[in-house]
Enzyme design. Structure first.
Site, short mmCIF file in Angstrom:
data_model
loop_
_atom_site.label_atom_id
_atom_site.label_comp_id
_atom_site.label_asym_id
_atom_site.label_seq_id
_atom_site.Cartn_x
_atom_site.Cartn_y
_atom_site.Cartn_z
N GLU A 145 -44.48 43.83 12.00
CA GLU A 145 -45.63 44.28 11.22
C GLU A 145 -45.33 43.98 9.75
O GLU A 145 -44.30 44.39 9.22
CB GLU A 145 -45.87 45.78 11.44
CG GLU A 145 -47.06 46.28 10.65
CD GLU A 145 -47.79 47.45 11.32
OE1 GLU A 145 -47.47 47.78 12.47
OE2 GLU A 145 -48.68 48.02 10.66
N ASN A 187 -44.74 52.36 13.29
CA ASN A 187 -45.85 52.44 14.24
C ASN A 187 -45.26 52.14 15.61
O ASN A 187 -45.29 51.01 16.08
CB ASN A 187 -46.93 51.40 13.91
CG ASN A 187 -47.70 51.76 12.66
OD1 ASN A 187 -47.86 52.93 12.31
ND2 ASN A 187 -48.20 50.74 11.97
N LYS A 267 -43.25 58.68 11.65
CA LYS A 267 -44.55 58.54 11.00
C LYS A 267 -45.52 59.37 11.83
O LYS A 267 -45.91 58.95 12.92
CB LYS A 267 -44.97 57.07 10.98
CG LYS A 267 -46.41 56.82 10.55
CD LYS A 267 -46.72 55.32 10.43
CE LYS A 267 -48.18 55.07 10.04
NZ LYS A 267 -48.47 53.67 9.72
N GLU A 271 -52.49 57.27 9.89
CA GLU A 271 -53.17 56.06 10.37
C GLU A 271 -53.30 56.06 11.89
O GLU A 271 -52.93 55.10 12.57
CB GLU A 271 -52.42 54.80 9.87
CG GLU A 271 -52.35 54.75 8.36
CD GLU A 271 -51.83 53.45 7.77
OE1 GLU A 271 -50.93 52.86 8.38
OE2 GLU A 271 -52.32 53.04 6.71
N ARG A 321 -57.76 59.36 -1.81
CA ARG A 321 -56.55 59.06 -1.04
C ARG A 321 -55.28 59.27 -1.86
O ARG A 321 -54.25 59.66 -1.32
CB ARG A 321 -56.64 57.62 -0.53
CG ARG A 321 -55.37 57.15 0.12
CD ARG A 321 -55.60 55.87 0.88
NE ARG A 321 -54.32 55.22 1.19
CZ ARG A 321 -54.20 54.06 1.81
NH1 ARG A 321 -55.29 53.41 2.20
NH2 ARG A 321 -53.02 53.54 2.06
N LYS A 345 -43.40 57.21 -0.33
CA LYS A 345 -43.65 55.89 -0.92
C LYS A 345 -43.62 55.99 -2.43
O LYS A 345 -44.01 57.01 -2.99
CB LYS A 345 -45.01 55.34 -0.47
CG LYS A 345 -45.03 54.90 0.99
CD LYS A 345 -46.25 54.05 1.33
CE LYS A 345 -46.27 53.76 2.84
NZ LYS A 345 -47.24 52.73 3.25
N ASP A 350 -50.34 52.69 -1.74
CA ASP A 350 -49.68 51.90 -0.71
C ASP A 350 -49.10 50.60 -1.27
O ASP A 350 -49.65 49.54 -1.03
CB ASP A 350 -50.69 51.59 0.40
CG ASP A 350 -50.02 51.05 1.65
OD1 ASP A 350 -48.79 51.06 1.71
OD2 ASP A 350 -50.75 50.62 2.56
N GLU A 378 -46.04 42.67 1.34
CA GLU A 378 -47.36 42.85 1.94
C GLU A 378 -48.49 42.63 0.93
O GLU A 378 -49.43 41.89 1.20
CB GLU A 378 -47.47 44.25 2.55
CG GLU A 378 -48.85 44.54 3.12
CD GLU A 378 -48.98 45.91 3.75
OE1 GLU A 378 -48.00 46.66 3.79
OE2 GLU A 378 -50.11 46.24 4.19
N TRP A 540 -61.00 53.03 4.18
CA TRP A 540 -59.59 53.19 3.83
C TRP A 540 -59.31 53.94 2.53
O TRP A 540 -58.15 54.13 2.16
CB TRP A 540 -58.89 51.82 3.82
CG TRP A 540 -58.84 51.21 5.18
CD1 TRP A 540 -59.69 50.28 5.69
CD2 TRP A 540 -57.90 51.52 6.22
NE1 TRP A 540 -59.35 49.97 6.99
CE2 TRP A 540 -58.25 50.71 7.34
CE3 TRP A 540 -56.81 52.38 6.33
CZ2 TRP A 540 -57.54 50.76 8.55
CZ3 TRP A 540 -56.10 52.41 7.52
CH2 TRP A 540 -56.47 51.62 8.61
O1 GCW Z 1 -49.30 49.56 4.09
C1 GCW Z 1 -49.63 50.05 5.31
C2 GCW Z 1 -49.49 48.86 6.15
C3 GCW Z 1 -49.27 49.22 7.59
C4 GCW Z 1 -48.09 50.17 7.65
C5 GCW Z 1 -48.40 51.41 6.84
C6 GCW Z 1 -47.23 52.38 6.78
C7 GCW Z 1 -46.45 50.31 9.36
O2 GCW Z 1 -50.64 48.07 5.99
O3 GCW Z 1 -49.01 48.03 8.26
O4 GCW Z 1 -47.77 50.52 8.96
O5 GCW Z 1 -48.67 51.03 5.53
O6 GCW Z 1 -46.53 52.39 5.76
O7 GCW Z 1 -47.04 53.14 7.70
#
Ligand code: GCW
Length: 677
Positions: A145, A187, A267, A271, A321, A345, A350, A378, A540
């Site tokens: 991923e 995930n 996690k 999501e 968010r 994070k 994100d 990403e 989102w």
């Molecule tokens: O940034 C998002 C990503 C997902 C990721 C998620 C996370 C692994 O698009 O792909 O899932 O964060 O950090 O859990």
């Protein structure tokens, strides 16, 4: 045949600056020569010296040595630390444990590789962070991923791979001080739930044992709903006795097979993943249930704070968010067992190219915290575009949370402060909280590509993250220079040009993508290339709110109130459009296009200018790179050149789409009359 490079451990031939004489012999005292970490350190040393200086290295078992490397045990040196000093031809490497020996030897090899004379040296190093981890988002089918360098080298067709490449991965990780690795995606798909079943434990054990030889603890991502998925009770409620009994038995089975296991990463409630909220429990209830069960085995639970509503209605301007992590976790501060670490994070959204620092750091006063960053690119160019991220991580680590300041809720003076600075680095190192369990992790950027990271230059992030996690005092420039010298060449022009390409590359990427902290504007799902409205009407929670008059999200006390989640000095700073750091202006404020920045430029003119500049900077990078042809390995030269072609195309596309979009929305022309579509 699968081929792979040795990254920054290529041990290319170097000039002898007087180091050869010091490194012809090595002797171990106070440690068992057969202890795996010591054995691996010696093997690495011999391999490195042979490659770099030629000739062979003798391992001296007994008797005195007139010149050479003497590894010895010194209990007073902190865990995983080491001291290197030279006197009278003896280069002493002192440490209290196996990782210290390994890191000390890698340090010596680094100096040899960089052609730094070691005569008279005396350096002492110790890790700033207890936990220094890579998190891999590798799936059991071999896909990754957000992977941008091929498939997984940990998994293939639902099998766990342990082979020569795994060992080389360990060497790379250990050489920069990494001491923990999560091998599977957070995930956790169905197949990956099987990792904790009998069928896989043998291979997991094999891998954990190999990791341990390099001072690395293996961790697994866990599915909170594993009881349901693996045929246990039809619930994952942490208060349900059948559920805890199932977990107790499962964890006992796992640790019996893999006693080296560091613990689990979870996690939950994120999501679409199940979690304690599903059963009306708190995040702490979920984390503690697992923490109590792994405690007898010395295990820890890494619990992610990426919990937010991902089914938002874009019309709803009250839900934000950015607020979510804080809102979901602040109420549980102090409720966690001491073997739980909340993994946060770096920013509230994100991994965008620019975000403020998550307000949870420091706001949590009684909870172990770990910083999560992402070197998998990403949102920062997919390892096609060059984006050296260490400067960003430095900014995050240097951010003053005011956590330890007695007047954190009254003080309004963020700039002139402070009585008691406590930065993110202080918090996640455990220095402020004194609870020991803390650290930094990075979502890793590796894959099965020959060069590990897709773009060879992305190796600087793979390398740099580890170095920074071990020593947060290192500058982004020092780290870049080390990597260039080790992986590319010691040639002066290569070092100079390499730095000129890497150091500003994050800001270059920012310039041609989304402006002033607003983020996103990316192609949905894929996250490479522009699509200004790609997420604007989605679920989102990632909006720019641009209309014909202005742009930005009001996160002040008149808007969503996100700014108020910070300690007062920062809250005040962010709340005012006049005081807000400009690179974050549109993250915190909705403003007219004609609003003037401190430079005197309007926002709209800034958008135009920065986008033209961004493309020009990519052109300059390419010019610099071309001058290195013939001075570095041809394979690397070609790899990066090919990616630069794509980066330039990407940068132009971003420039033209973003500029045209805002020209069409605002109707305001570029003062410089450049081509906008
Ligand atoms: O940034 C998002 C990503 C997902 C990721 C998620 C996370 C692994 O698009 O792909 O899932 O964060 O950090 O859990």
């Amino acid at each position: 045949m699968e081929n792979w490079t040795q990254g920054w451990l290529v041990y290319r031939h170097v000039e002898d600056v007087g180091n050869a004489q010091l490194t012809r012999k090595i002797k171990i005292t106070g440690f068992d020569e057969e202890q795996p970490m010591v054995r691996n350190a010696v093997a690495e040393f011999r391999r490195g010296i042979r490659g770099m200086l030629g000739g062979s290295v003798t391992l001296v078992h007994a008797g005195a040595m007139r010149e050479g490397v003497l590894v010895s045990c010194r209990q007073e040196i902190p865990a995983e630390g080491y001291r290197i000093r030279e006197a009278d031809g003896i280069l002493q490497v002192e440490a209290a444990d196996g990782p210290g020996v390994l890191y000390g030897i890698f340090h010596v090899l680094r100096l040899v590789a960089m052609e730094k004379p070691m005569r008279g040296i005396d350096v002492t190093c110790r890790p700033d962070n207890p936990l220094r981890m890579y998190n891999h988002w590798d799936n059991m089918d071999g896909s990754i991923e957000r992977g941008y360098s091929g498939n997984s080298f940990f998994f293939e067709d639902n099998r766990v791979l342990v082979n020569r490449r795994t060992r080389d991965y360990c060497r790379l990780a250990a050489s920069v001080g990494i001491n923990g690795v999560v091998i599977n995606n957070v995930n956790v798909k169905e197949a990956a739930s099987w990792l904790i079943t009998e069928r896989y434990l043998g291979q997991v054990k094999k891998m954990a044992a190999l990791f341990a030889e390099y001072g690395i603890r293996l961790f697994l991502s866990l599915n909170f709903a594993a009881p349901i998925e693996l045929g246990g009770p039809d619930s994952a409620d942490p208060f349900d006795e059948d559920v805890t009994a199932w977990w107790r038995q499962k964890i006992a089975q796992v640790y019996e097979a893999v006693p080296e296991l560091g613990g689990f990463l979870v996690k939950a409630d994120s999501e679409g993943r199940p979690g304690p909220f599903t059963y009306g429990r708190t995040q702490a209830d979920g984390a503690n249930m697992l923490a109590d069960l792994v405690r007898p085995y010395g295990g820890i639970i890494l619990w992610r704070c990426f919990v937010y509503n991902c089914t938002q209605d874009w019309r709803d301007t009250k839900t934000d968010r950015a607020r979510a992590a804080y809102d979901n976790f602040i109420g549980t501060d102090g409720d966690y067992r001491d073997n739980v670490i909340l993994q946060i994070k770096n920013g509230p959204m994100d991994f965008q190219i620019r975000e403020p620092v998550s307000p949870l750091f420091g706001a949590l006063q009684k909870t172990n915290q770990m910083l999560e960053v992402q070197i998998a690119q990403e949102y920062t160019g997919h390892q096609i575009d060059v984006c050296y991220l260490i400067p960003m991580f430095k900014e995050v680590l240097d951010f003053n949370t005011c956590a330890a300041c007695p007047s954190r809720s009254e003080c309004t003076a963020p700039v002139t402060c402070c009585e008691k600075r406590s930065t993110v680095a202080d918090v996640v190192s455990g220095r402020t909280m004194h609870n020991g369990n803390a650290g930094i992790c990075a979502v890793c950027n590796t894959g099965r590509d020959e060069n590990w990271t897709g773009n060879d230059l992305a190796g600087a992030n793979f390398y740099g993250f580890g170095r920074l996690a071990y020593d947060t005092g290192l500058s982004a420039e020092t780290i870049a220079e080390e990597w260039i010298r080790l992986a590319l060449s010691n040639d002066r022009q290569v070092v100079e040009h390499g730095k000129k390409i890497l150091l500003p590359s994050r800001e270059t990427y920012e310039k041609y993508t989304s402006p002033l902290g607003i983020g996103w504007m990316v192609t949905p799902m894929e996250h490479y290339g522009p699509s200004v409205d790609g997420y604007e009407y989605s679920r989102w929670g990632t909006y720019h709110r641009a209309d014909w008059q202005g742009i930005g999200v009001d996160r002040t006390d008149r808007g969503t109130g996100y700014a108020q989640q910070y300690a007062n000095p920062m809250a005040c700073l962010y709340n005012g459009a006049e005081t807000c750091p400009e690179e974050l202006l549109l993250f915190f404020h909705h403003l007219p296009y004609q609003h003037r920045l401190r430079s005197g430029k309007t926002i709209i003119q800034h958008i135009y200018d920065s986008h033209f500049e961004g493309v020009e900077e990519v052109e300059e990078m390419i010019r610099l790179w071309k001058e290195l042809e013939g001075k570095i390995e041809e394979r690397i030269y070609q790899n990066v050149s090919e990616r630069f072609v794509r980066q330039l195309e990407n940068a132009r596309e971003w420039r033209d789409q973003v500029n045209s979009y805002f020209y069409r929305k605002s109707g305001i022309a570029d003062e410089k009359g450049r081509r906008i579509y």
